[in-house]
Design a protein around this motif. Structure first.
Motif, short mmCIF file in Angstrom:
data_model
loop_
_atom_site.label_atom_id
_atom_site.label_comp_id
_atom_site.label_asym_id
_atom_site.label_seq_id
_atom_site.Cartn_x
_atom_site.Cartn_y
_atom_site.Cartn_z
N SER A 110 -5.86 -30.78 153.72
CA SER A 110 -4.72 -30.63 152.82
C SER A 110 -5.22 -30.01 151.52
N ALA A 111 -4.32 -29.54 150.70
CA ALA A 111 -4.71 -28.90 149.43
C ALA A 111 -5.53 -29.85 148.57
N GLU A 112 -5.22 -31.15 148.64
CA GLU A 112 -5.93 -32.14 147.84
C GLU A 112 -7.34 -32.41 148.35
N GLU A 113 -7.64 -31.93 149.55
CA GLU A 113 -8.94 -32.20 150.16
C GLU A 113 -9.90 -31.01 150.11
N TYR A 115 -11.60 -29.81 147.86
CA TYR A 115 -12.82 -30.06 147.09
C TYR A 115 -13.96 -30.53 147.99
N ARG A 116 -13.63 -31.05 149.17
CA ARG A 116 -14.63 -31.57 150.10
C ARG A 116 -15.29 -30.47 150.93
#
Length: 278
Positions: A110-113, A115-116
């Motif tokens: 997802s967009a929030e992930e 960074y991983r």
């Protein structure tokens, strides 16, 4: 069988002018790499894959991104790979399997992930490299993974962050770092280099800390290939040292120049045939 004595002895004389290397990992790829056997080229590819990893991350974010030319694959090849995964095409065996696995996982984030993504790719890369079948090269990647994880975990503790979120990989050491509350993560007896890493982590000056990390790696390489004279391991180490010297020069011209001359002197010594081979 590739004649590594001839390859090592035939490496060009490296010289230092105006604080710059006139021989680089790109020169190595064009001049020495073609002389290796197909099996050994695959091992050397593991070094260059880090450039492909960086390029792949750029292209997943922006297909028009400017990429580094030092990797194993061109920008068009990496874009073709990304497209193939998006379309669900069968894997092309010319690419390492972990690239397919990572792109598949990346596209599911997802967009929030997002960074991983870099840590995810590192985990896939290290797992792939450690399974290469060459003891030295596998150990080299495991050594680097451990260093990176220990330094990341110590920094996370210092800044009251969740250690488990900064640790990469699924090795026993990774799991110990991820879950242990002990000062040393329970690693002092397992890893002889834990205490040196701990001391390095306490150095505040970033360039000095980076140098100490590289020197730790340098010494590890020296010990690990001590009895490898004219083998792919020795070629791999030359490549690692070549890159390392370039980094030292960029950080500190005088110190880098000194260390560069040391590696050249040592290389000249290494091309002398050991007594047992005469």
């Amino acid at each position: 069988m590739t004649n590594y004595y001839c390859l090592v002895a035939g490496l060009p004389d490296l010289s230092l002018e105006d604080g710059k290397l006139n021989y680089t990992v790109a020169n190595f790829k064009s001049e020495i790499y073609p002389e290796l056997s197909e099996k050994d080229r695959k091992l050397i590819d593991l070094f260059y894959l880090k450039f492909d990893n960086a390029n792949l991350l750029k292209l997943l974010k922006d297909k028009e991104a400017v990429t580094d030319s030092e990797g194993n694959y061109s920008q068009d090849e990496l874009l073709t790979l990304i497209s193939a995964v998006r379309e669900g095409d069968a894997p092309d065996k010319k690419y390492p399997s972990y690239l397919y696995e990572f792109i598949t996982a990346y596209l599911a984030l997802s967009a929030e992930e997002f960074y991983r993504a870099e840590d995810m790719l590192s985990a896939y890369y290290y797992a792939y490299a450690m399974n290469c079948g060459n003891q030295f090269i596998s150990s080299w990647f495991e050594f680097n993974l451990n260093i990176n994880n220990i330094l990341a975990a110590l920094a996370a503790r210092k800044y009251k962050m969740d250690v488990s979120q900064v640790v990469v990989g699924n090795t026993d050491v990774s799991e110990m770092i991820r879950t242990s509350n002990a000062r040393d993560f329970g690693l002092t007896e397992m890893l002889e280099y834990f205490e040196p890493i701990l001391r390095i982590s306490e150095i505040e000056e970033l360039v000095e800390r980076e140098k100490k990390i590289d020197l730790l790696k340098w010494n590890w390489m020296e010990d690990a290939v001590f009895f490898n004279y004219f083998t792919v391991e020795r070629i791999f180490v030359f490549l690692l040292k070549l890159e390392m010297i370039g980094r030292w020069i960029s950080m500190d011209k005088e110190k880098g120049s000194e260390l560069f001359r040391q590696i050249i002197d040592k290389l000249k010594d290494e091309v002398q045939i050991p007594a047992e081979f005469r």
